[in-house]
Scaffold this active site. Structure first.
Site, PDB file in Angstrom:
ATOM      1  N   LEU A   1      -7.751  15.241   0.553  1.00 33.14           N
ATOM      2  CA  LEU A   1      -7.486  16.497  -0.153  1.00 33.14           C
ATOM      3  C   LEU A   1      -6.361  16.409  -1.185  1.00 33.14           C
ATOM      4  CD1 LEU A   1      -8.008  19.514  -0.491  1.00 33.14           C
ATOM      5  CD2 LEU A   1      -6.481  19.931   1.441  1.00 33.14           C
ATOM      6  N   ASN A  25      -6.503  -3.199  -1.518  1.00 33.18           N
ATOM      7  CA  ASN A  25      -6.369  -1.792  -1.921  1.00 33.18           C
ATOM      8  C   ASN A  25      -4.967  -1.492  -2.439  1.00 33.18           C
ATOM      9  OD1 ASN A  25      -7.591   0.776  -2.240  1.00 33.18           O
ATOM     10  ND2 ASN A  25      -6.502   1.532  -0.442  1.00 33.18           N
ATOM     11  N   LYS A  74      -9.354   1.712  14.715  1.00 31.56           N
ATOM     12  CA  LYS A  74      -7.994   2.118  15.131  1.00 31.56           C
ATOM     13  C   LYS A  74      -7.901   2.154  16.655  1.00 31.56           C
ATOM     14  CE  LYS A  74      -6.176   2.158  11.266  1.00 31.56           C
ATOM     15  NZ  LYS A  74      -5.077   1.248  10.939  1.00 31.56           N
ATOM     16  N   GLY A 112       0.820  -1.213   0.000  1.00 27.75           N
ATOM     17  CA  GLY A 112       0.000   0.000   0.000  1.00 27.75           C
ATOM     18  C   GLY A 112       0.852   1.261   0.000  1.00 27.75           C
ATOM     19  N   SER A 169      -3.771   6.362  14.001  1.00 33.78           N
ATOM     20  CA  SER A 169      -4.183   7.564  13.265  1.00 33.78           C
ATOM     21  C   SER A 169      -4.588   8.658  14.240  1.00 33.78           C
ATOM     22  CB  SER A 169      -5.380   7.189  12.397  1.00 33.78           C
ATOM     23  OG  SER A 169      -6.027   8.338  11.904  1.00 33.78           O
ATOM     24  N   ALA A 170      -4.433   9.888  13.797  1.00 34.66           N
ATOM     25  CA  ALA A 170      -4.920  11.027  14.586  1.00 34.66           C
ATOM     26  C   ALA A 170      -6.434  10.968  14.756  1.00 34.66           C
ATOM     27  CB  ALA A 170      -4.531  12.330  13.895  1.00 34.66           C
ATOM     28  N   LYS A 189      -9.300   1.952   4.976  1.00 36.24           N
ATOM     29  CA  LYS A 189      -9.043   3.261   5.604  1.00 36.24           C
ATOM     30  C   LYS A 189      -9.992   4.381   5.189  1.00 36.24           C
ATOM     31  CE  LYS A 189      -5.870   4.732   2.013  1.00 36.24           C
ATOM     32  NZ  LYS A 189      -4.704   5.485   1.630  1.00 36.24           N
ATOM     33  N   ASP A 211     -16.054  17.071  10.087  1.00 35.39           N
ATOM     34  CA  ASP A 211     -14.736  17.707  10.000  1.00 35.39           C
ATOM     35  C   ASP A 211     -14.509  18.673  11.160  1.00 35.39           C
ATOM     36  OD1 ASP A 211     -13.664  16.541   7.769  1.00 35.39           O
ATOM     37  OD2 ASP A 211     -14.074  18.212   6.406  1.00 35.39           O
ATOM     38  N   TYR A 246      -0.583   8.680  12.896  1.00 36.65           N
ATOM     39  CA  TYR A 246      -0.255   9.556  11.768  1.00 36.65           C
ATOM     40  C   TYR A 246      -1.275  10.677  11.676  1.00 36.65           C
ATOM     41  CZ  TYR A 246       1.325   4.900   9.947  1.00 36.65           C
ATOM     42  OH  TYR A 246       1.840   3.652   9.768  1.00 36.65           O
ATOM     43  N   TYR A 273     -14.384   3.528  11.037  1.00 40.71           N
ATOM     44  CA  TYR A 273     -12.947   3.396  10.773  1.00 40.71           C
ATOM     45  C   TYR A 273     -12.145   3.793  12.012  1.00 40.71           C
ATOM     46  CZ  TYR A 273      -8.275   4.807   9.393  1.00 40.71           C
ATOM     47  OH  TYR A 273      -6.913   4.976   9.369  1.00 40.71           O
TER      48      TYR A 273
HETATM   49  P1  NAD Z   1      -3.372   1.587   1.766  1.00 40.15           P
HETATM   50  O1  NAD Z   1      -4.766   1.148   1.541  1.00 40.15           O
HETATM   51  O2  NAD Z   1      -2.623   2.188   0.627  1.00 40.15           O
HETATM   52  O3  NAD Z   1      -2.494   0.366   2.331  1.00 40.15           O
HETATM   53  C1  NAD Z   1      -3.045  -0.664   3.118  1.00 40.15           C
HETATM   54  C2  NAD Z   1      -2.591  -1.970   2.508  1.00 40.15           C
HETATM   55  O4  NAD Z   1      -3.076  -3.035   3.310  1.00 40.15           O
HETATM   56  C3  NAD Z   1      -3.132  -2.184   1.095  1.00 40.15           C
HETATM   57  O5  NAD Z   1      -2.091  -2.587   0.261  1.00 40.15           O
HETATM   58  C4  NAD Z   1      -4.175  -3.290   1.275  1.00 40.15           C
HETATM   59  O6  NAD Z   1      -4.270  -4.107   0.117  1.00 40.15           O
HETATM   60  C5  NAD Z   1      -3.646  -4.030   2.472  1.00 40.15           C
HETATM   61  N1  NAD Z   1      -4.660  -4.709   3.295  1.00 40.15           N
HETATM   62  C6  NAD Z   1      -5.816  -4.199   3.779  1.00 40.15           C
HETATM   63  N2  NAD Z   1      -6.469  -5.122   4.514  1.00 40.15           N
HETATM   64  C7  NAD Z   1      -5.700  -6.242   4.498  1.00 40.15           C
HETATM   65  C8  NAD Z   1      -5.818  -7.528   5.077  1.00 40.15           C
HETATM   66  N3  NAD Z   1      -6.882  -7.868   5.824  1.00 40.15           N
HETATM   67  N4  NAD Z   1      -4.837  -8.423   4.874  1.00 40.15           N
HETATM   68  C9  NAD Z   1      -3.742  -8.103   4.127  1.00 40.15           C
HETATM   69  N5  NAD Z   1      -3.586  -6.911   3.536  1.00 40.15           N
HETATM   70  C10 NAD Z   1      -4.549  -5.987   3.717  1.00 40.15           C
HETATM   71  O7  NAD Z   1      -3.386   2.592   3.015  1.00 40.15           O
HETATM   72  P2  NAD Z   1      -2.230   3.533   3.569  1.00 40.15           P
HETATM   73  O8  NAD Z   1      -2.625   4.933   3.315  1.00 40.15           O
HETATM   74  O9  NAD Z   1      -0.909   3.038   3.147  1.00 40.15           O
HETATM   75  O10 NAD Z   1      -2.443   3.290   5.127  1.00 40.15           O
HETATM   76  C11 NAD Z   1      -1.679   2.325   5.823  1.00 40.15           C
HETATM   77  C12 NAD Z   1      -2.167   2.266   7.254  1.00 40.15           C
HETATM   78  O11 NAD Z   1      -2.057   3.563   7.840  1.00 40.15           O
HETATM   79  C13 NAD Z   1      -3.616   1.846   7.414  1.00 40.15           C
HETATM   80  O12 NAD Z   1      -3.697   1.016   8.549  1.00 40.15           O
HETATM   81  C14 NAD Z   1      -4.338   3.158   7.650  1.00 40.15           C
HETATM   82  O13 NAD Z   1      -5.490   2.973   8.423  1.00 40.15           O
HETATM   83  C15 NAD Z   1      -3.297   3.937   8.429  1.00 40.15           C
HETATM   84  N6  NAD Z   1      -3.441   5.380   8.278  1.00 40.15           N
HETATM   85  C16 NAD Z   1      -3.472   5.952   7.046  1.00 40.15           C
HETATM   86  C17 NAD Z   1      -3.631   7.329   6.917  1.00 40.15           C
HETATM   87  C18 NAD Z   1      -3.735   7.970   5.563  1.00 40.15           C
HETATM   88  O14 NAD Z   1      -4.246   9.102   5.472  1.00 40.15           O
HETATM   89  N7  NAD Z   1      -3.260   7.350   4.488  1.00 40.15           N
HETATM   90  C19 NAD Z   1      -3.714   8.133   8.058  1.00 40.15           C
HETATM   91  C20 NAD Z   1      -3.648   7.511   9.307  1.00 40.15           C
HETATM   92  C21 NAD Z   1      -3.509   6.137   9.411  1.00 40.15           C
HETATM   93  C1  WQD Z   2      -8.198  17.469   4.816  1.00 40.21           C
HETATM   94  C2  WQD Z   2      -8.866  18.833   4.738  1.00 40.21           C
HETATM   95  C3  WQD Z   2     -11.252  18.720   4.495  1.00 40.21           C
HETATM   96  C4  WQD Z   2     -11.222  16.862   0.510  1.00 40.21           C
HETATM   97  C5  WQD Z   2      -8.768  11.854   6.945  1.00 40.21           C
HETATM   98  C6  WQD Z   2      -9.312  10.844   7.904  1.00 40.21           C
HETATM   99  C7  WQD Z   2      -8.296  10.516   8.957  1.00 40.21           C
HETATM  100  C8  WQD Z   2      -6.953  10.116   8.339  1.00 40.21           C
HETATM  101  C9  WQD Z   2      -6.499  11.086   7.289  1.00 40.21           C
HETATM  102  C10 WQD Z   2      -6.729   7.745   8.235  1.00 40.21           C
HETATM  103  C11 WQD Z   2     -10.168  18.940   5.544  1.00 40.21           C
HETATM  104  C12 WQD Z   2     -10.628  19.321   3.261  1.00 40.21           C
HETATM  105  C13 WQD Z   2     -10.855  17.419   1.725  1.00 40.21           C
HETATM  106  C14 WQD Z   2     -11.852  17.684  -0.458  1.00 40.21           C
HETATM  107  C15 WQD Z   2     -11.658  19.545   1.047  1.00 40.21           C
HETATM  108  N1  WQD Z   2      -7.007   8.848   7.683  1.00 40.21           N
HETATM  109  N2  WQD Z   2     -11.063  18.740   1.978  1.00 40.21           N
HETATM  110  N3  WQD Z   2     -12.048  19.006  -0.155  1.00 40.21           N
HETATM  111  O1  WQD Z   2     -10.320  14.630   7.049  1.00 40.21           O
HETATM  112  O2  WQD Z   2      -8.107  15.457   7.991  1.00 40.21           O
HETATM  113  O3  WQD Z   2      -8.455  13.050   7.660  1.00 40.21           O
HETATM  114  O4  WQD Z   2      -7.567  11.339   6.353  1.00 40.21           O
HETATM  115  O5  WQD Z   2      -6.522   7.475   9.368  1.00 40.21           O
HETATM  116  O6  WQD Z   2      -8.824   9.500   9.719  1.00 40.21           O
HETATM  117  O7  WQD Z   2     -10.485  11.366   8.517  1.00 40.21           O
HETATM  118  O8  WQD Z   2      -8.180  14.487   5.675  1.00 40.21           O
HETATM  119  O9  WQD Z   2      -7.606  14.849   3.326  1.00 40.21           O
HETATM  120  O10 WQD Z   2      -9.976  14.188   3.902  1.00 40.21           O
HETATM  121  O11 WQD Z   2      -9.161  16.469   4.518  1.00 40.21           O
HETATM  122  O12 WQD Z   2     -11.858  20.740   1.264  1.00 40.21           O
HETATM  123  O13 WQD Z   2     -12.234  17.251  -1.556  1.00 40.21           O
HETATM  124  O14 WQD Z   2      -9.247  19.065   3.371  1.00 40.21           O
HETATM  125  O15 WQD Z   2     -12.467  19.347   4.797  1.00 40.21           O
HETATM  126  O16 WQD Z   2     -10.217  20.245   6.048  1.00 40.21           O
HETATM  127  P1  WQD Z   2      -8.864  14.483   7.146  1.00 40.21           P
HETATM  128  P2  WQD Z   2      -8.742  14.928   4.267  1.00 40.21           P
END
Ligand code: NAD
Ligand code: WQD
Length: 362
Positions: free
Chosen positions: A199, A35, A152, A10, A124-125, A84, A294, A176, A148
């Site tokens: 975003l 994903n 976490k 991922g 995650s935050a 996610k 939000d 994160y 979701y």
């Molecule tokens: P992503 O979807 O790109 O990566 C997740 C990977 O896990 C994917 O490759 C998916 O195929 C794999 N996966 C999902 N469920 C699985 C399962 N049951 N078994 C094996 N593989 C599985 O997401 P990412 O953005 O790289 O996020 C990675 C982690 O960080 C996630 O746990 C997500 O919740 C967390 N996170 C992401 C963000 C963000 O904004 N991207 C923010 C905070 C936390």
């Molecule tokens: C950022 C800002 C929106 C899209 C989410 C999850 C959080 C974490 C990270 C996994 C906000 C604004 C967004 C758009 C916009 N993921 N926005 N137009 O909401 O801070 O966090 O992703 O753990 O759990 O909730 O991130 O990128 O969606 O939004 O104006 O089309 O951009 O309102 O202010 P967010 P985001």
């Protein structure tokens, strides 16, 4: 160390695999592909310059997980594997509970069976819900805003209980904030399915003409320009934090829960303008109503990660936009694209990131 990277195909996992390999660790990936694209793997191997075993396995598949732990002797596990998408989780919560919580339980059981007691977990935050004050410290109150987020928080709690029950188990919960950007090569990056909900990928798609305009959710927040403020963090800084946290956990023989952000709040319009500067493209946008759920402003106090293991984000918003744009311009359809040349706007400005050499694509 030999590290099992669950979800390593991922977005964040793939960058972290490179970070681990650059620091001399070896990596085995387990990913269900729910994903991720299989096309990330040859690119990752090319960037890493070493073989990376990849197993297509779902964490919930107990037999597959047991077989994996019987095949390799892992020193630690990095657990990125989760669904996610916040909105999606509200429509099908059970799928999120099953994938993210059941998956974590089966993984922990397989680790216990094999005597592996070191875990780095992608939190995650979102576990802070709508924070009462910013910057957010790790001791802030925790709450759940959506299914979701619940997965976490529950996973963090399960891991905490395990640490209590097994005095030798060590875990790093990494919370994160908003990961963005891409590897300096432009070969790996974020490739959302369908219409992006976050975003930065939305801005990227407007920039390449795949979407007409960005809808800015809310222009009347009590922030610098009325738009929402977040803590965007470069994915390469985030990847490095995983390696730092892992090595600290082993060296200090300690469990940790830390925020990973820059500590700097950036508004939606500030990010839009930074992206315009980095890409040379205009980003059409329209300010619309607020998005449900939000918060106005969320950014981290990242000082604990610095105090414990010396980590601090290095890349600013301009670097995040430059690298996100390079990835998008070279891969307008994500991993479905046959990689293109680097965009003129970022040529010659490519930094050496995290010790990895930038690779030219022909
Ligand atoms: P992503 O979807 O790109 O990566 C997740 C990977 O896990 C994917 O490759 C998916 O195929 C794999 N996966 C999902 N469920 C699985 C399962 N049951 N078994 C094996 N593989 C599985 O997401 P990412 O953005 O790289 O996020 C990675 C982690 O960080 C996630 O746990 C997500 O919740 C967390 N996170 C992401 C963000 C963000 O904004 N991207 C923010 C905070 C936390
Ligand atoms: C950022 C800002 C929106 C899209 C989410 C999850 C959080 C974490 C990270 C996994 C906000 C604004 C967004 C758009 C916009 N993921 N926005 N137009 O909401 O801070 O966090 O992703 O753990 O759990 O909730 O991130 O990128 O969606 O939004 O104006 O089309 O951009 O309102 O202010 P967010 P985001």
């Amino acid at each position: 160390m030999r590290i099992l990277v669950c979800g390593g195909a991922g977005y964040i996992g793939s960058h972290t695999c490179l970070g681990l390999i650059e620091r001399g660790h070896s990596v085995v990936i387990a990913d269900s592909g729910v994903n991720s694209s299989p096309r990330v793997i040859p690119r990752l191997r090319r960037l890493a310059g070493v073989p990376i075993p990849v197993h297509r396995a779902d964490l919930r598949d107990r037999a597959a997980m047991t077989a994996l732990f019987a095949t390799y002797r892992f020193d630690a596990v990095l657990h990125f594997a989760a669904l996610k998408a916040v909105g999606d989780s509200c429509r099908r919560p059970l799928d999120y509970f099953d994938n993210n919580i059941s998956g974590t339980i089966v993984l922990l059981q397989a680790m216990r069976g094999a005597g592996v007691r070191r875990l780095v977990f992608s939190s995650s935050a979102t576990v802070y819900g709508e924070p009462e004050r910013v910057p957010v410290r790790e001791d802030a109150g925790l709450s759940v805003m959506n299914p979701y987020g619940r997965t976490k928080l529950v996973a963090e709690q399960l891991i905490g209980d395990l640490c209590t029950a097994d005095p030798e188990f060590r875990a790093a919960n990494l919370r994160y904030f908003n990961p963005v950007g891409a590897h300096a090569s432009g070969l790996i990056g974020e490739d959302p399915c369908g219409e992006p909900t976050n975003l930065m990928p939305y801005i990227c798609q407007v920039a390449v003409g795949a979407r007409e305009k960005l809808r800015v959710f809310g222009g009347d927040y009590p922030t610098v320009d009325g738009t929402g403020v977040r803590d965007y963090i470069h994915v390469v800084d985030l990847a490095r934090a995983h390696v730092d946290a892992l090595e600290y956990m082993v060296r200090a023989d300690a469990s940790v829960t830390v925020n990973l952000g820059t500590g700097r709040g950036v508004s939606v319009l500030e990010l839009v303008h930074a992206f315009e500067r980095a890409s040379g493209r205009r980003i059409a946008y329209e300010i619309v109503g607020r998005r449900a759920g939000d918060a106005a402003s969320v950014y981290a106090d990242p000082s604990l990660a610095h105090a414990l293991f010396g980590w601090r984000a290095q890349f600013d918003v301009d670097a995040m936009c430059r690298d996100a744009w390079r990835w998008q311009a070279m891969n307008p359809e994500g991993y479905r694209t046959v990689a293109r040349r680097e965009p003129a706007s970022s040529r010659g400005r490519r930094a050496r990131i995290g010790g990895s050499r930038a690779v030219d694509v022909v």
